[in-house]
Design an enzyme around this catalytic site. Structure first.
Site, PDB file in Angstrom:
ATOM      1  N   ASP A 180    -105.488  41.408 -22.059  1.00 27.42           N
ATOM      2  CA  ASP A 180    -106.332  40.715 -21.099  1.00 27.42           C
ATOM      3  C   ASP A 180    -107.090  41.784 -20.311  1.00 27.42           C
ATOM      4  OD1 ASP A 180    -107.408  38.683 -19.496  1.00 27.42           O
ATOM      5  OD2 ASP A 180    -105.760  38.807 -18.073  1.00 27.42           O
ATOM      6  N   ASP A 182    -108.776  41.533 -16.490  1.00 26.64           N
ATOM      7  CA  ASP A 182    -108.388  41.561 -15.078  1.00 26.64           C
ATOM      8  C   ASP A 182    -106.879  41.512 -14.916  1.00 26.64           C
ATOM      9  OD1 ASP A 182    -110.910  41.553 -13.540  1.00 26.64           O
ATOM     10  OD2 ASP A 182    -111.282  39.680 -14.584  1.00 26.64           O
TER      11      ASP A 182
END
EC number: 3.1.3.99
Length: 485
Positions: A180, A182
């Site tokens: 991922d 953030d």
């Protein structure tokens, strides 16, 4: 009152992972029965009236108590390890024969538990984390959610490393690691700067001929989207371009999947940057079959619903929020200087997910199951699925400060990477197929059912981290174990 509210709010069932909570419950028993000398030892009474002697006595028994707790915890993890292995066997039998109706003991105890693609050496992982977190030495704080999460993470790394060590070049081994963006690679709303410690780890993994993918909700279509992704990953891309640690072949093993599963980019040596990959080169068959008119209808209806929610919660002032609509995503974001209440974010993502259920029920060729999932983690994503080939997967999720609805989800994003890489003739199919057991997804959004990264569990092994610092730590462990081959 505020403190009590926050505690109760944080303990809501939709914010829990049932498997982790179940293991926590198992570990609570030895903690209660064996973590304090007063619980099972009567010799302390001889020293009770002399505070100094009593304190010395307690200190003298610390090691013995810690060892007893450690042994009890080990027994529990050994039993859970066996249950996981049994679940894997039952799942494989059902894959071979769908009419096989037996259910694993673990799935009976924890109905929501997903599939395990590798065994998990939980006993070994517990000893590793116990040496770091002193779990057995604690007397007042029982094994926590984060303790169990870390143990599961370490167990997954150990399992993948063992598979890697036992394989030859063409055998089953770790091949693809996805992340991922953030909170996983960089702080929320930030980007990868040249001095980010995770960059060294990513370069090392690339030098080991592993594929590295960033699977993010941020969606910027076409070659015109490259500057936005470059801005997010500048430190990494610049390092890949200039480092002597990688050859040209390894440099092009960096991929970016944007908008969950909508836009694919790959590092290109000629560009010295990311290059947009056309959809017809990597779309899965199920994604190619989606009706564009139906997608437009979903986006338009969601747009209308978001505007209703924006007005309902008095967020329609120009200085508060903005609704952004893209080709395959739509979201509501706060304007600079404004913060949307957590409760409003949760209400909006729940409302959007229910609206999506209604939309899909109206548009699907076959009826959609309208039963809303029992546990909705509204801080994360809610994804809708159906077995019908024409059924469009849609993901509604809370990014922490905003709410978005995307076409597709990360299970498709990861699976698309697995399939796309096997189409590349320069690998001479030595890496193919890339199995789910040979893929690892690292992310921060796994809480409860239907979360954003949660969907990646359908396509890969997973590690659940809570900060970029944890990502660096888990990659250090992974690289160390892989390098021991």
């Amino acid at each position: 009152m505020t403190s009590r509210y926050r505690v109760e709010y944080a303990l809501k069932s939709h914010r829990r992972d049932e498997f982790i909570e179940w293991i926590k419950g198992l570990l609570a028993v030895p903690f209660v029965l064996h973590a304090d000398v007063e619980n099972y030892d009567t010799d302390f009474m001889k020293h009770y009236e002399d505070p100094e002697a009593y304190e010395d006595y307690l200190l003298s028994r610390e090691y013995e108590i810690a060892l007893e707790c450690q042994n009890r915890y080990k027994e529990i993890f050994a039993d859970v390890e066996k249950l996981v292995n049994h679940a894997i066997i039952i799942d494989k039998l059902q894959d071979k024969n769908p009419t096989y109706v037996d259910t694993s003991r673990l799935r009976k105890l924890v109905p929501s538990v997903g599939r395990f693609f590798t065994p998990l050496p939980l006993t070994e992982a517990f000893l590793v984390e116990d040496s770091r977190r002193s779990i057995s030495k604690r007397r007042l704080v029982s094994p926590s959610f984060n303790d169990v999460r870390s143990i599961l993470n370490t167990a997954q790394v150990l399992a993948l490393a063992k598979m890697y060590q036992d394989s030859d070049e063409s055998g089953s081994r770790l091949k693809l690691i996805t992340f991922d963006g953030d909170v996983t690679l960089y702080a929320d709303g930030s980007s990868l700067t040249p001095d980010a410690p995770v960059i060294d780890k990513l370069i090392k993994l690339l030098s080991m001929n592993l594929f590295i993918g960033v699977v993010t909700a941020a969606g910027y279509p076409g070659q015109s989207g490259v500057p936005q992704y470059y801005e997010r990953l500048k430190g990494l891309i610049d390092r890949i371009r200039t480092t002597p640690e990688l050859n040209d072949h390894q440099r092009e093993n960096l991929l970016v999947m944007g908008g969950e599963s909508n836009y694919l980019f790959r590092y290109d040596n000629e560009f010295g940057n990311l290059k947009f990959i056309e959809a017809d080169e990597w779309y899965l068959p199920i994604m190619s079959s989606w009706d564009k008119l139906k997608i437009d209808y979903i986006m338009s209806t969601t747009d209308k619903h978001l505007k209703h929610l924006q007005k309902k919660f008095k967020l329609d002032d120009m200085d508060k929020t903005t609704i952004i609509r893209k080709e395959r995503s739509i979201g509501i974001i706060p304007n600079p200087g404004y913060r949307i209440l957590r409760e409003h974010l949760e209400e909006m993502v729940l409302s959007c997910s229910m609206k999506l259920q209604e939309i899909l029920a109206r548009t699907a060729r076959t009826p959609v199951n309208m039963e809303i999932v029992n546990q909705l983690d509204t801080s994360q994503a809610v994804s809708t699925q159906n077995a019908a080939d024409d059924h469009i997967k849609v993901c509604a999720f809370n990014g922490g400060s905003d709410v978005w609805v995307d076409i597709g989800d990360k299970s498709l994003g990861v699976e698309s990477l697995q399939k796309y890489l096997c189409k590349d003739v320069k690998y001479e199919h030595k890496v193919c197929p890339i199995l789910k057991s040979e893929s690892l997804h690292i992310g921060d959004q796994f809480a409860s059912l239907g979360a954003n990264d949660f969907k990646a569990r359908l396509s890969a092994c997973t590690v659940w981290i809570a900060s970029p610092r944890e990502t660096v730590a888990i990659l250090e462990d992974l690289i160390q174990h892989l390098s021991n081959k």
